[in-house]
Scaffold this active site. Structure first.
Site, PDB file in Angstrom:
ATOM      1  N   GLN A  10       0.836  -0.925   0.303  1.00  0.00           N
ATOM      2  CA  GLN A  10       0.190  -0.171  -0.153  1.00  0.00           C
ATOM      3  C   GLN A  10       0.576   1.170   0.243  1.00  0.00           C
ATOM      4  O   GLN A  10       0.521   2.413  -0.884  1.00  0.00           O
ATOM      5  CB  GLN A  10      -1.384   0.090   0.855  1.00  0.00           C
ATOM      6  CG  GLN A  10      -1.901  -1.121   0.656  1.00  0.00           C
ATOM      7  CD  GLN A  10      -3.347  -0.917   1.889  1.00  0.00           C
ATOM      8  OE1 GLN A  10      -3.304  -0.121   3.068  1.00  0.00           O
ATOM      9  NE2 GLN A  10      -3.791  -2.264   1.621  1.00  0.00           N
TER      10      GLN A  10
ATOM     11  N   HIS B 294       1.530   3.647   3.033  1.00  0.00           N
ATOM     12  CA  HIS B 294       1.168   4.496   3.789  1.00  0.00           C
ATOM     13  C   HIS B 294       2.036   5.105   4.199  1.00  0.00           C
ATOM     14  O   HIS B 294       2.111   4.845   5.634  1.00  0.00           O
ATOM     15  CB  HIS B 294      -0.111   4.150   4.089  1.00  0.00           C
ATOM     16  CG  HIS B 294      -1.487   4.704   3.205  1.00  0.00           C
ATOM     17  ND1 HIS B 294      -2.229   4.591   2.688  1.00  0.00           N
ATOM     18  CD2 HIS B 294      -1.981   2.946   3.073  1.00  0.00           C
ATOM     19  CE1 HIS B 294      -3.230   4.791   2.168  1.00  0.00           C
ATOM     20  NE2 HIS B 294      -2.805   3.258   2.923  1.00  0.00           N
TER      21      HIS B 294
ATOM     22  N   THR C 149       0.905   0.111  -4.100  1.00  0.00           N
ATOM     23  CA  THR C 149      -1.207   0.676  -4.639  1.00  0.00           C
ATOM     24  C   THR C 149      -1.392   1.632  -3.668  1.00  0.00           C
ATOM     25  O   THR C 149      -2.960   2.171  -4.695  1.00  0.00           O
ATOM     26  CB  THR C 149      -1.950  -0.937  -3.785  1.00  0.00           C
ATOM     27  OG1 THR C 149      -1.081  -0.920  -2.591  1.00  0.00           O
ATOM     28  CG2 THR C 149      -1.263  -2.226  -4.968  1.00  0.00           C
ATOM     29  N   GLU C 150      -0.960   2.123  -2.259  1.00  0.00           N
ATOM     30  CA  GLU C 150      -1.482   3.146  -1.904  1.00  0.00           C
ATOM     31  C   GLU C 150      -1.039   3.994  -1.484  1.00  0.00           C
ATOM     32  O   GLU C 150      -1.437   4.151  -0.275  1.00  0.00           O
ATOM     33  CB  GLU C 150      -2.769   2.871  -0.613  1.00  0.00           C
ATOM     34  CG  GLU C 150      -3.719   1.679  -1.393  1.00  0.00           C
ATOM     35  CD  GLU C 150      -4.635   1.254  -0.806  1.00  0.00           C
ATOM     36  OE1 GLU C 150      -4.970   2.081   0.272  1.00  0.00           O
ATOM     37  OE2 GLU C 150      -5.206   0.272  -0.260  1.00  0.00           O
ATOM     38  N   LEU C 151       0.053   4.373  -2.983  1.00  0.00           N
ATOM     39  CA  LEU C 151       0.722   5.719  -1.515  1.00  0.00           C
ATOM     40  C   LEU C 151       0.432   6.979  -1.278  1.00  0.00           C
ATOM     41  O   LEU C 151      -0.482   8.227  -2.438  1.00  0.00           O
ATOM     42  CB  LEU C 151       2.050   5.186  -2.824  1.00  0.00           C
ATOM     43  CG  LEU C 151       3.116   6.842  -2.637  1.00  0.00           C
ATOM     44  CD1 LEU C 151       3.967   5.677  -1.318  1.00  0.00           C
ATOM     45  CD2 LEU C 151       3.960   6.658  -3.693  1.00  0.00           C
TER      46      LEU C 151
END
Length: 583
Positions: free
Chosen positions: A431, A433, A459-461
């Protein structure tokens, strides 16, 4: 002043260890003191018991900087350690002062070795925490260490608030159960110098993502022979990069023209932040609506933006809607089957990827109620209904070095277990975060995931820093680490505009459309990672350039002024790519 001199002057404090390791002191404890109930003693570890870094050092490449190589060699354990014994609880351990208070807005690396005794079998989480002044925790790292063995700590911290500067700092080590001995060896705290790392990443990206290309240019004559076009003007334009960069989007964001403009201009792929999640499409049992998801997906289709399917299920219980949590086992299984049939059948053939059951390292809602095989069943059934998409696992903190539930080793074990159960795992989602990221820690995690042979996607930077320059620096580090790593095949940001992001202080662009420093940095990287070339065909009929992998358009201007076009792809390869271009 020359750049090298200026760099030395402004970064002189970087890389210095802020923990004095004076093992030759009278007690040999090197400044360590007991924290809680335990006793400390100095030890020289048997050479055979020391962890090995042979694989890491052997993996060094020709483009590793001397700073990188020195850092790798410095990780070789010395064998001198401090032992905490007779611990009464998991919070007992040892601590010592850091020689100087951390500077604000400077990222620090925490590195070293920790070992655990054999009193309790299994693996144990060892926490290294940095605390300032009144005990406020500002970061650190975690290693999950097998009984009787050593593990490497890789963590980081930063003090972001400069309104009240810390006066002093201490580092604490604790974590294993009561009665388990705890050892610390060669612990270091040092300010990160990002400049050598960025140089290294630029060279690595050139090696991993680019290739020499030779275009053999000819003109096709009326009698179907070829003639030289030496001296003709030629232009090569990259129209698509082999590593797509995308973002999550929201229905609310798409109402803002500046949001739509930034998305269309800077991103290749999309993912829906919430609109496809089960709690969104069926908040009330039996009332299913995909209207918002359809609207966003249709928009992306019209603009040529592939959409990732996020997500069919979510393993974390507090992310499961109340009516689902209230079901008994039989009802829950029926609801799971209905969700699979309804969503996957509806969008069959439209998503290149699915994240099937989000965050399985951090949640076990479905396995606790439906058994250990339910996760694998979700993947298998998704593949049966729609065989085309690559099926991803997806989780957070894997790249951070600070979460005992989400180590790269545990992630690999999860993938291996799914594969053993017949699951066609198609990719690994990291991800991203991130908070005060350190490049080599991110890279180390990616290296460990790469052993699976599966493609890795960020996928979720997102990053979160009120200071714009810090935000830009943090984002650049992760983007460059990901782009330069050969296992990474795509990067997705988790939003980009102020007011339309899950985390605050992460925006690339403000609500009025003005770019932040992070936004300008991001746009600059996109330009840097796009290859264009122009010139003239040489006397041998060749045009040579070096470009990033991806799709290109070539424009040839004939002596008569006619412009002719061709399209070609530059794929991975060590040898120069030689292409015949007949116009």
């Amino acid at each position: 002043m020359a750049f090298a001199e200026e760099e030395t002057k402004t970064t002189a404090h970087l890389g210095m260890n802020l923990i004095d390791s004076y093992y030759d002191s009278e007690d040999g404890l090197a400044g360590w003191a007991p924290s809680g109930s335990c006793t400390l003693s100095a030890h020289a570890e048997d050479h055979q018991a020391l962890p090995s870094l042979a694989a890491t050092l052997a993996a060094a490449t020709d483009d590793d900087s001397e700073d990188e190589l020195q850092q790798q060699r410095a990780r070789k354990p010395s064998g001198r350690c401090v032992l905490a014994a007779h611990r009464a609880s998991d919070t007992d351990g040892l601590f010592r002062a850091i020689s100087r208070a951390p500077r604000p807005k400077v990222t620090y690396r925490v590195a070293g070795w920790v070992g655990v005794g054999t009193a309790v079998e299994g693996s144990h989480a060892v926490h290294v925490e940095v605390r300032v002044d009144d005990g406020q925790r500002v970061g650190g790292g975690v290693a999950v260490v097998e009984s009787g063995k050593w593990g490497e700590i890789k963590g980081s911290f930063r003090v972001d608030d400069d309104d009240e500067l810390p006066r002093h700092a201490k580092v604490y080590v604790h974590g294993p159960p009561a009665g388990v001995d705890l050892k610390v060896m060669d612990l270091q705290v040092s300010a990160v110098n990002k400049i050598p790392r960025l140089r290294h990443l630029r060279k690595k990206a050139d090696r991993v993502r680019k290739r020499d290309v030779v275009l053999k240019v000819n003109r096709r004559t009326d009698d179907d022979t070829t003639a030289s076009v030496a001296g003709a003007h030629i232009q090569v334009i990259q129209v698509q990069n082999s590593v797509p960069i995308g973002t999550c989007i929201t229905k609310a964001g798409m109402q803002n023209p500046a949001y739509v403009d930034f998305f269309a201009k800077h991103f290749d792929w999309a993912v829906l932040e919430n609109e496809l999640k089960w709690y969104y499409t069926e908040a009330v049992q039996g009332q299913v609506s995909y209207a918002d998801a359809d609207e966003l997906i249709d928009f992306c289709d019209r603009h040529g933006k592939p959409v990732r399917g996020h997500c069919i299920f979510w393993a974390v219980e507090n992310s499961v809607q109340p009516w689902v949590r209230a079901l008994n086992a039989d009802q829950l299984r029926a609801a799971v089957e209905a969700r699979l049939r309804g969503l996957v059948s509806r969008y069959s053939g439209r998503f290149p990827h699915y994240e099937v059951n989000n965050e399985m390292l951090h949640g076990a809602f479905y396995t606790q109620r439906l058994g250990d095989d339910i996760n694998a069943h979700m993947f298998r059934e998704t593949a049966r209904i729609d065989p085309a998409p690559a099926l991803f696992v997806n989780d957070y903190n894997v790249e951070s070095g600070n979460d005992p539930n989400a180590t790269p080793e545990k992630y690999v074990a999860l993938v291996t277990d799914l594969q053993r159960r017949g699951v066609p795992v198609g990719g690994i989602g990291v991800q991203g975060h991130v908070t005060h990221p350190v490049g080599d820690i991110v890279c180390d995690a990616l290296d460990k995931l790469a052993v699976t042979g599966l493609p890795v996607w960020i996928t979720e930077l997102d990053v979160s820093a009120a200071d714009e320059s810090v935000r830009a620096d943090d984002l650049e580090i992760v983007l460059r680490e990901a782009y330069a790593h050969p296992a990474v095949e795509g990067i997705m940001l988790w939003g980009f505009m102020q007011g339309h992001m899950w985390r605050s202080h992460g925006q690339l662009v403000n609500t009025d459309g003005k770019y932040t420093q992070a936004g300008n940095m991001f746009a600059g990287l996109r330009r840097e990672w796009t290859s264009h070339a122009r010139g003239k065909v040489d006397g041998n009929g060749n045009f040579k350039f070096r470009g990033f992998h991806g799709t290109y358009q070539v424009l040839l201007t004939t002596p008569a002024g006619e412009v002719k076009k061709r399209t070609f792809d530059v794929n991975k390869g060590d040898a120069p790519l030689v292409l015949d271009m007949d116009f």
